[in-house]
Design a protein around this motif. Structure first.
Motif, PDB file in Angstrom:
ATOM      1  N   ALA A 172       1.737   1.671  19.113  1.00 20.45           N
ATOM      2  CA  ALA A 172       1.806   2.123  17.721  1.00 20.45           C
ATOM      3  C   ALA A 172       3.097   1.649  17.055  1.00 20.45           C
ATOM      4  CB  ALA A 172       1.704   3.644  17.670  1.00 20.45           C
ATOM      5  N   GLN A 173       4.206   1.664  17.788  1.00 18.15           N
ATOM      6  CA  GLN A 173       5.463   1.172  17.224  1.00 18.15           C
ATOM      7  C   GLN A 173       5.404  -0.318  16.927  1.00 18.15           C
ATOM      8  OE1 GLN A 173       8.551   2.295  19.931  1.00 18.15           O
ATOM      9  NE2 GLN A 173       8.470   4.491  19.415  1.00 18.15           N
ATOM     10  N   MET A 174       4.780  -1.092  17.807  1.00 18.47           N
ATOM     11  CA  MET A 174       4.643  -2.523  17.561  1.00 18.47           C
ATOM     12  C   MET A 174       3.770  -2.792  16.350  1.00 18.47           C
ATOM     13  SD  MET A 174       4.226  -3.945  21.472  1.00 18.47           S
ATOM     14  CE  MET A 174       3.894  -5.598  20.904  1.00 18.47           C
ATOM     15  N   ARG A 175       2.680  -2.027  16.191  1.00 19.63           N
ATOM     16  CA  ARG A 175       1.828  -2.209  15.021  1.00 19.63           C
ATOM     17  C   ARG A 175       2.577  -1.848  13.737  1.00 19.63           C
ATOM     18  NH1 ARG A 175      -3.847   0.525  17.213  1.00 19.63           N
ATOM     19  NH2 ARG A 175      -4.423  -1.179  18.656  1.00 19.63           N
ATOM     20  N   GLN A 176       3.350  -0.780  13.795  1.00 22.10           N
ATOM     21  CA  GLN A 176       4.118  -0.387  12.614  1.00 22.10           C
ATOM     22  C   GLN A 176       5.161  -1.442  12.262  1.00 22.10           C
ATOM     23  OE1 GLN A 176       3.541   2.273  10.740  1.00 22.10           O
ATOM     24  NE2 GLN A 176       5.223   1.813   9.336  1.00 22.10           N
ATOM     25  N   ARG A 177       5.813  -2.028  13.272  1.00 26.16           N
ATOM     26  CA  ARG A 177       6.800  -3.076  13.026  1.00 26.16           C
ATOM     27  C   ARG A 177       6.144  -4.315  12.422  1.00 26.16           C
ATOM     28  NH1 ARG A 177       8.141  -3.879  17.889  1.00 26.16           N
ATOM     29  NH2 ARG A 177       9.511  -2.055  18.028  1.00 26.16           N
ATOM     30  N   ASP A 178       4.976  -4.692  12.937  1.00 26.43           N
ATOM     31  CA  ASP A 178       4.263  -5.852  12.389  1.00 26.43           C
ATOM     32  C   ASP A 178       3.819  -5.591  10.952  1.00 26.43           C
ATOM     33  OD1 ASP A 178       4.618  -7.116  14.790  1.00 26.43           O
ATOM     34  OD2 ASP A 178       2.631  -6.564  15.573  1.00 26.43           O
ATOM     35  N   ALA A 179       3.398  -4.360  10.666  1.00 28.99           N
ATOM     36  CA  ALA A 179       2.989  -4.027   9.297  1.00 28.99           C
ATOM     37  C   ALA A 179       4.169  -4.091   8.337  1.00 28.99           C
ATOM     38  CB  ALA A 179       2.353  -2.641   9.269  1.00 28.99           C
ATOM     39  N   ASN A 180       5.339  -3.621   8.784  1.00 28.28           N
ATOM     40  CA  ASN A 180       6.531  -3.690   7.931  1.00 28.28           C
ATOM     41  C   ASN A 180       6.938  -5.136   7.662  1.00 28.28           C
ATOM     42  OD1 ASN A 180       6.648  -0.905   7.866  1.00 28.28           O
ATOM     43  ND2 ASN A 180       8.072  -0.770   9.600  1.00 28.28           N
ATOM     44  N   LEU A 181       6.893  -5.976   8.688  1.00 28.62           N
ATOM     45  CA  LEU A 181       7.244  -7.387   8.491  1.00 28.62           C
ATOM     46  C   LEU A 181       6.250  -8.075   7.567  1.00 28.62           C
ATOM     47  CD1 LEU A 181       8.271  -8.366  12.146  1.00 28.62           C
ATOM     48  CD2 LEU A 181       9.769  -7.952  10.184  1.00 28.62           C
ATOM     49  N   THR A 182       4.972  -7.741   7.676  1.00 29.60           N
ATOM     50  CA  THR A 182       3.961  -8.332   6.793  1.00 29.60           C
ATOM     51  C   THR A 182       4.191  -7.900   5.352  1.00 29.60           C
ATOM     52  OG1 THR A 182       2.394  -8.287   8.633  1.00 29.60           O
ATOM     53  CG2 THR A 182       1.496  -8.605   6.413  1.00 29.60           C
TER      54      THR A 182
END
Length: 259
Positions: free
Chosen positions: A170-180
């Motif tokens: 979940a943290q990795m998905r949140q980080r990828d969403a923020n970068l996008t």
């Protein structure tokens, strides 16, 4: 031949020319010559009517029925003088607290508590990170074990490892969403500075006339000297009360220490 006036004239005997001295005084204090000075009206610092009523209430307890107006004026001036003294002393305490001796050549730094605290915080962070890594390795080993007969402790570790993996995902998905999202927004633009002829007050722009800008002579806006503000906190006031003999054992000091 000299008159008695010439003999008794001390200024002439000392070699002082009164005309030259008068001209020199007139040239030095020309702005004060010819001015008239008069006394200002004595205005009390506190409101006279409420203060008089308060004094009468306290005087009646002592058997006093009449308090003249001069007493009210005297107490008002005494309050003003006392308040001025307190403010001056507390201001000096605050200025001493805000002084920095880092750039003073007569002082050298002996200890740096802030750096020591940062060092201990970094040690605690590294220790916590090491413990988290060890716990993560134990959980991963428990999750990879394929023993058929598992005890309750092994099952609990597997469940905890599964929750940890889900949390990391979940943290990795949140980080990828923020970068996008940041990539979609694009680079942040710098805020444009206000124009020299525009004065912003409360979010509204007030234009300055062209004549005033022309009189300024420079295209840049006029920079007004910012008044230095001394902010006194409760700690400064407590330190002042501890140093004063009248307030070092007062109830007000104990109440301030309890806050």
């Amino acid at each position: 031949y000299r008159d008695d006036d010439d003999i008794n004239d001390v200024a002439s005997m000392a070699g002082v020319n009164l005309n030259e001295e008068s001209a020199r005084i007139m040239a030095t204090n020309s702005d004060l010559v010819g001015t008239q000075l008069q006394s200002c009206k004595d205005e009390p610092f506190l409101a006279a009517i409420p203060l008089h009523k308060r004094i009468l209430e306290m005087a009646k307890k002592l058997g006093i029925t009449d308090v003249p107006a001069e007493v009210v004026t005297f107490i008002s001036h005494a309050t003003q003088n006392r308040l001025r003294t307190v403010i001056e002393k507390v201001t000096v305490i605050t200025q001493h607290r805000m002084e920095s001796y880092k750039d003073d050549e007569w002082y050298e730094q002996a200890t740096d508590v802030r750096s020591q605290l940062k060092f201990f915080e970094q040690l605690e962070r590294l220790e916590k990170q090491r413990k988290d890594e060890q716990e993560r390795e134990i959980l991963l080993k428990a999750a990879k074990s394929r023993s058929r007969q598992e005890d309750p402790e092994q099952a609990r570790l597997k469940q905890k490892a599964k929750e940890m993996q889900q949390q990391e995902l979940a943290q990795m998905r949140q980080r990828d969403a923020n970068l996008t999202a940041l990539a979609a927004i694009g680079p942040r633009k710098k805020r444009k500075l206000d124009s020299p002829g525009l004065l912003t007050i409360g979010g509204e722009g007030l234009g300055v006339s062209g004549a005033s800008q022309a009189g300024a002579g420079t295209p840049s806006s006029r920079q007004y000297a910012r008044q230095k503000i001394t902010r006194v906190n409760l700690r400064d006031f407590i330190f002042y009360m501890e140093q004063e003999r009248e307030t070092s054992h007062s109830l007000l000091l104990y109440r301030a220490l309890l806050k």
